[in-house]
Scaffold this motif. Structure first.
Motif, PDB file in Angstrom:
ATOM      1  N   GLU A  66       0.557  -6.856  -3.289  1.00 39.63           N
ATOM      2  CA  GLU A  66       1.823  -6.316  -3.805  1.00 39.63           C
ATOM      3  C   GLU A  66       2.713  -7.435  -4.338  1.00 39.63           C
ATOM      4  O   GLU A  66       3.350  -7.296  -5.388  1.00 39.63           O
ATOM      5  N   ASP A  67       2.759  -8.555  -3.626  1.00 43.14           N
ATOM      6  CA  ASP A  67       3.562  -9.697  -4.072  1.00 43.14           C
ATOM      7  C   ASP A  67       3.061 -10.227  -5.414  1.00 43.14           C
ATOM      8  O   ASP A  67       3.858 -10.577  -6.304  1.00 43.14           O
ATOM      9  N   ILE A  68       1.745 -10.304  -5.564  1.00 39.90           N
ATOM     10  CA  ILE A  68       1.176 -10.798  -6.826  1.00 39.90           C
ATOM     11  C   ILE A  68       1.552  -9.866  -7.966  1.00 39.90           C
ATOM     12  O   ILE A  68       1.977 -10.316  -9.042  1.00 39.90           O
ATOM     13  N   LYS A  69       1.418  -8.578  -7.762  1.00 40.36           N
ATOM     14  CA  LYS A  69       1.748  -7.619  -8.821  1.00 40.36           C
ATOM     15  C   LYS A  69       3.238  -7.640  -9.155  1.00 40.36           C
ATOM     16  O   LYS A  69       3.634  -7.388 -10.301  1.00 40.36           O
ATOM     17  N   ALA A  70       4.063  -7.964  -8.153  1.00 38.51           N
ATOM     18  CA  ALA A  70       5.511  -8.010  -8.367  1.00 38.51           C
ATOM     19  C   ALA A  70       5.973  -9.340  -8.953  1.00 38.51           C
ATOM     20  O   ALA A  70       7.143  -9.492  -9.330  1.00 38.51           O
ATOM     21  N   GLY A  71       5.074 -10.323  -9.016  1.00 40.03           N
ATOM     22  CA  GLY A  71       5.429 -11.631  -9.557  1.00 40.03           C
ATOM     23  C   GLY A  71       6.270 -12.467  -8.627  1.00 40.03           C
ATOM     24  O   GLY A  71       7.040 -13.326  -9.080  1.00 40.03           O
ATOM     25  N   THR A  72       6.132 -12.271  -7.312  1.00 42.21           N
ATOM     26  CA  THR A  72       6.955 -13.000  -6.343  1.00 42.21           C
ATOM     27  C   THR A  72       6.140 -14.049  -5.571  1.00 42.21           C
ATOM     28  O   THR A  72       6.491 -14.405  -4.446  1.00 42.21           O
ATOM     29  N   SER A 118      -2.315  -8.385   5.905  1.00 44.94           N
ATOM     30  CA  SER A 118      -1.681  -9.510   5.232  1.00 44.94           C
ATOM     31  C   SER A 118      -2.105  -9.595   3.776  1.00 44.94           C
ATOM     32  O   SER A 118      -1.278  -9.803   2.879  1.00 44.94           O
ATOM     33  N   ILE A 119      -3.390  -9.416   3.525  1.00 43.48           N
ATOM     34  CA  ILE A 119      -3.890  -9.503   2.153  1.00 43.48           C
ATOM     35  C   ILE A 119      -3.411  -8.318   1.317  1.00 43.48           C
ATOM     36  O   ILE A 119      -3.072  -8.462   0.134  1.00 43.48           O
ATOM     37  N   LEU A 120      -3.346  -7.146   1.912  1.00 40.80           N
ATOM     38  CA  LEU A 120      -2.822  -5.983   1.189  1.00 40.80           C
ATOM     39  C   LEU A 120      -1.376  -6.216   0.758  1.00 40.80           C
ATOM     40  O   LEU A 120      -0.990  -5.907  -0.382  1.00 40.80           O
ATOM     41  N   ALA A 121      -0.566  -6.786   1.639  1.00 41.03           N
ATOM     42  CA  ALA A 121       0.826  -7.085   1.296  1.00 41.03           C
ATOM     43  C   ALA A 121       0.899  -8.147   0.201  1.00 41.03           C
ATOM     44  O   ALA A 121       1.753  -8.074  -0.695  1.00 41.03           O
ATOM     45  N   LEU A 122       0.011  -9.128   0.260  1.00 43.43           N
ATOM     46  CA  LEU A 122       0.015 -10.191  -0.746  1.00 43.43           C
ATOM     47  C   LEU A 122      -0.353  -9.644  -2.122  1.00 43.43           C
ATOM     48  O   LEU A 122       0.174 -10.120  -3.140  1.00 43.43           O
ATOM     49  N   ILE A 138      -4.747 -15.615  -1.560  1.00 45.31           N
ATOM     50  CA  ILE A 138      -5.635 -15.235  -2.652  1.00 45.31           C
ATOM     51  C   ILE A 138      -5.548 -16.276  -3.762  1.00 45.31           C
ATOM     52  O   ILE A 138      -4.459 -16.693  -4.151  1.00 45.31           O
ATOM     53  N   VAL A 139      -6.699 -16.688  -4.254  1.00 42.32           N
ATOM     54  CA  VAL A 139      -6.781 -17.536  -5.449  1.00 42.32           C
ATOM     55  C   VAL A 139      -7.213 -16.612  -6.575  1.00 42.32           C
ATOM     56  O   VAL A 139      -8.300 -16.020  -6.520  1.00 42.32           O
ATOM     57  N   TYR A 140      -6.370 -16.451  -7.601  1.00 41.19           N
ATOM     58  CA  TYR A 140      -6.619 -15.372  -8.567  1.00 41.19           C
ATOM     59  C   TYR A 140      -6.372 -15.822 -10.004  1.00 41.19           C
ATOM     60  O   TYR A 140      -5.800 -16.880 -10.276  1.00 41.19           O
ATOM     61  N   SER A 141      -6.840 -14.970 -10.911  1.00 38.07           N
ATOM     62  CA  SER A 141      -6.635 -15.182 -12.342  1.00 38.07           C
ATOM     63  C   SER A 141      -5.522 -14.274 -12.819  1.00 38.07           C
ATOM     64  O   SER A 141      -5.549 -13.058 -12.579  1.00 38.07           O
ATOM     65  N   LYS A 142      -4.541 -14.830 -13.506  1.00 39.29           N
ATOM     66  CA  LYS A 142      -3.380 -14.039 -13.920  1.00 39.29           C
ATOM     67  C   LYS A 142      -3.714 -12.979 -14.948  1.00 39.29           C
ATOM     68  O   LYS A 142      -2.989 -11.975 -15.061  1.00 39.29           O
ATOM     69  N   ILE A 195      -6.723  -7.764  -9.289  1.00 40.26           N
ATOM     70  CA  ILE A 195      -5.925  -7.557  -8.077  1.00 40.26           C
ATOM     71  C   ILE A 195      -5.720  -6.072  -7.765  1.00 40.26           C
ATOM     72  O   ILE A 195      -5.847  -5.639  -6.618  1.00 40.26           O
ATOM     73  N   THR A 196      -5.429  -5.269  -8.772  1.00 38.30           N
ATOM     74  CA  THR A 196      -5.177  -3.846  -8.542  1.00 38.30           C
ATOM     75  C   THR A 196      -6.415  -3.130  -8.009  1.00 38.30           C
ATOM     76  O   THR A 196      -6.350  -2.369  -7.036  1.00 38.30           O
ATOM     77  N   SER A 197      -7.572  -3.386  -8.628  1.00 36.04           N
ATOM     78  CA  SER A 197      -8.814  -2.763  -8.167  1.00 36.04           C
ATOM     79  C   SER A 197      -9.179  -3.239  -6.764  1.00 36.04           C
ATOM     80  O   SER A 197      -9.611  -2.457  -5.912  1.00 36.04           O
ATOM     81  N   TYR A 198      -8.999  -4.525  -6.532  1.00 32.32           N
ATOM     82  CA  TYR A 198      -9.271  -5.108  -5.224  1.00 32.32           C
ATOM     83  C   TYR A 198      -8.393  -4.482  -4.147  1.00 32.32           C
ATOM     84  O   TYR A 198      -8.863  -4.117  -3.065  1.00 32.32           O
ATOM     85  N   GLN A 199      -7.117  -4.327  -4.456  1.00 36.74           N
ATOM     86  CA  GLN A 199      -6.196  -3.731  -3.491  1.00 36.74           C
ATOM     87  C   GLN A 199      -6.617  -2.303  -3.148  1.00 36.74           C
ATOM     88  O   GLN A 199      -6.549  -1.889  -1.982  1.00 36.74           O
ATOM     89  N   ASN A 200      -7.073  -1.565  -4.141  1.00 38.39           N
ATOM     90  CA  ASN A 200      -7.517  -0.189  -3.885  1.00 38.39           C
ATOM     91  C   ASN A 200      -8.736  -0.161  -2.959  1.00 38.39           C
ATOM     92  O   ASN A 200      -8.845   0.708  -2.085  1.00 38.39           O
ATOM     93  N   ILE A 201      -9.635  -1.109  -3.144  1.00 36.90           N
ATOM     94  CA  ILE A 201     -10.806  -1.212  -2.262  1.00 36.90           C
ATOM     95  C   ILE A 201     -10.377  -1.511  -0.825  1.00 36.90           C
ATOM     96  O   ILE A 201     -10.856  -0.905   0.135  1.00 36.90           O
TER      97      ILE A 201
END
Length: 279
Positions: free
Chosen positions: A231-237, A225-229, A270-274, A188-194
Motif C-alpha cells: 500500500e505504501d509503494i502504491k501511495a508513493g510514501t 507487514s508486506i501487505l501494508a508495504l 520489497i525491492v521493486y521496479s517502478k 506490486i498490485t498483482s503481488y498484493q492480490n496474491i
C-alpha cells in the motif's frame, strides 16, 4: 585439504530439519510417520541426495517452491520432483552453467575457491517434474503439507503450510528483503492480490514462519507487514533507495541498515521496479 562441506543441518521441530546450503540458501526436510518431503534443493553443487539420505530413512519426494538458481538446481538427482509449471522458463534460464557459477561466486566469497567443477550436478529438462499447484495437499503420515499461493517473486512460486505444526513456509514469497523487480516478477498490485489470497487462506492457521534465507526464521506478522508495504509503494510514501543486482536496476522500498533490515523498525521490505507498480 579436507573436502568442502556443502551442507549443514539443524533439527528445528519434531518434524522439520532445516538445511543450509553453500550460498546461504535454506532447504527443509519435513518428515511424517510414513514419508518425508524435501522442500527446495539449493544451487546444485555437492551431494545433496546423500546428505538427505543421511538424515532420513523414509521414502521421500521433492517440492520446489520456485525455479530460481538457489532453490531448484539440485533437483535433477532426485526421482520424484514437483514444481509449478509456471516456473519452467525461469528454471531453464537459471540452469545455464554460467548463471549457476556466477551466483555461487557472488554469494560464497572466498569460499567459492573450494568449489570444484566435478561438484556441479548436470541439469537437464524440467519436463519430467510433476505439476505442483496451490490447493495440492501431501500427507506424510500425521503431517500434511498444504500448497498455497505465493507468486510475485516468480510467477509460479508457492508457499507451504505445514498444517499440524501451524507453520507457514513463506520462503522467498515475502521476507526481510523481497526481490520483485526482474522481467519475470509480478507487479506490486498483482503481488498484493496474491498475498491477500494467501492471508485469507492461512489466517489463524499458523504461529511460526520459515524463510529460505538468513536464519530461516521470521515473525508471524511478516505477511501483514508486506501487505501494508504494498500500500505504501502504491501511495508513493516509500524511501525508494536505488539498488542494483546482477545488472538489474531497482529500488528498495524502505531504507535499510548494513544488515538489510529496515531503519524504521518495520519487518518486511520489497525491492521493486517502478514501472510495474500498478501491474
Amino acid at each position: 585439504m579436507e573436502p568442502f562441506v556443502y551442507f549443514k543441518s539443524e533439527r528445528i521441530s519434531d518434524s522439520v530439519t532445516r538445511i543450509f546450503g553453500p550460498a546461504g540458501e535454506i532447504m527443509y526436510l519435513v518428515e511424517g510417520s510414513e514419508k518425508a518431503a524435501l522442500i527446495d534443493t539449493g544451487t546444485g553443487v555437492g551431494d545433496l541426495k546423500a546428505f538427505i539420505e543421511s538424515l532420513t530413512d523414509k521414502p521421500y519426494f521433492v517440492l520446489l517452491t520456485h525455479g530460481h538458481v538457489d532453490h531448484a538446481m539440485g533437483a535433477p538427482v532426485f526421482n520424484n520432483v514437483y514444481m509449478n509449471p509456471a516456473d519452467k522458463e525461469i528454471y531453464a534460464m537459471h540452469s545455464d552453467f554460467s548463471v549457476r557459477k556466477g551466483f555461487l561466486e557472488m554469494n560464497m566469497g572466498e569460499m567459492f575457491a573450494r568449489v570444484k567443477e566435478e561438484d556441479y550436478i548436470h541439469i537437464g529438462s524440467s519436463e519430467r517434474y510433476k505439476s505442483l499447484l496451490p490447493g495440492d495437499i501431501f500427507n506424510l503420515g500425521g503431517i500434511n503439507l498444504e500448497i498455497c499461493v505465493g507468486a510475485g517473486h516468480t510467477p509460479g512460486l508457492v508457499t507451504i503450510l505445514i498444517v499440524e505444526e501451524r507453520t507457514l513456509l513463506l520462503g522467498d514469497a515475502c521476507n526481510f528483503f523481497t526481490f520483485l523487480f526482474d522481467e519475470f516478477s509480478l507487479g506490486i498490485t498483482s503481488y498484493q492480490n496474491i498475498l491477500r489470497e494467501l492471508n485469507e487462506r492461512t489466517t489463524g492457521r499458523y504461529d511460526k514462519v520459515y524463510l529460505s534465507h538468513g536464519s530461516g526464521d521470521a515473525p508471524r506478522e511478516m505477511l501483514d507487514s508486506i501487505l501494508a508495504l504494498c500500500e505504501d509503494i502504491k501511495a508513493g510514501t516509500t524511501d525508494d533507495v536505488p539498488f542494483v543486482f546482477m545488472e538489474h536496476k531497482a529500488f528498495i522500498a524502505k531504507e535499510v541498515d548494513e544488515n538489510m533490515r529496515r531503519l524504521d523498525g518495520g519487518l518486511g521490505n520489497i525491492v521493486y521496479s517502478k514501472d510495474k507498480v500498478h501491474k
